[in-house]
Design a protein around this motif. Structure first.
Motif: not given
Length: 201
Positions: A149, A152, A169
């Motif tokens: 996460l 991203a 994200s």
């Protein structure tokens, strides 16, 4: 030898602003009390209906609060608030003050929790060291998911289009952080399923 004059011998006692000669509350004291009750009534009207329902309020006060919420004009609300203040003089205000204080405390805690989650998210985006610190603080976190996460979200932050910089994200990171913080604050999260911690994946 000359004695110094005694102030308390000749000067009359200063009047008590809060009571008259008969010991009754003065007009100014009554006015302060009324303003205090009106303010409390306004705070009571802003509580969620579920909290108000738990309070033992007279029916007349409940009706007056409902009418205040329905009233839109400034003058109408002012007059209704005065009426609520009068009704509250015959009501035990202690439980009402407790309910209002509890609601304020809950709101303050929620705000602090959101600020804490935002702070962690910015730190995680800014530094890999923050990821290590997070995993030390919250070892139950899925490290692979968190790193994915973060990667991203960092990639989205470099996007040319402003609307893409805080994409999915970025939002999912916030939810992950908020959930972890809530889990440490509450021993048994409300949305958790019963079972052993070892089985969580």
């Amino acid at each position: 030898m000359r004695r110094a004059p005694q102030d308390n011998d000749n000067n009359p006692p200063e009047p008590d602003d809060d009571a008259d000669d008969a010991g009754r509350p003065s007009k100014s004291a009554l006015k302060r009390q009324m303003h205090s009750l009106q303010s409390l009534g306004q705070e009571l009207s802003e509580l969620p209906a579920s909290r108000v329902a738990k309070l033992d309020l007279p029916e007349a006060l409940r009706d007056a609060l409902a009418e205040y919420r329905r009233t839109r004009s400034h003058e109408g609300r002012r007059r209704q608030l005065q009426f609520i203040g009068k009704l509250m003089r015959q009501t035990d205000e202690a439980p009402i003050r407790e309910a209002v204080a509890a609601a304020k405390l809950g709101s303050a805690k929620e705000t602090l929790a959101l600020h804490e989650a935002e702070r962690w998210r910015e730190e995680l985006l800014a530094s890999d060291d923050a990821i290590t610190r997070w995993l030390n603080h919250f070892p139950e976190t899925d490290a692979q998911q968190l790193r994915s996460l973060v990667r991203a979200a960092r990639k989205d932050a470099k996007a040319e289009a402003p609307e893409q910089r805080h994409g999915r994200s970025y939002r999912e990171m916030f939810q992950l952080i908020k959930t972890a913080l809530a889990a440490t604050a509450a021993p048994q999260p409300e949305d958790g399923e019963p079972g052993e911690d070892d089985d969580d994946e």
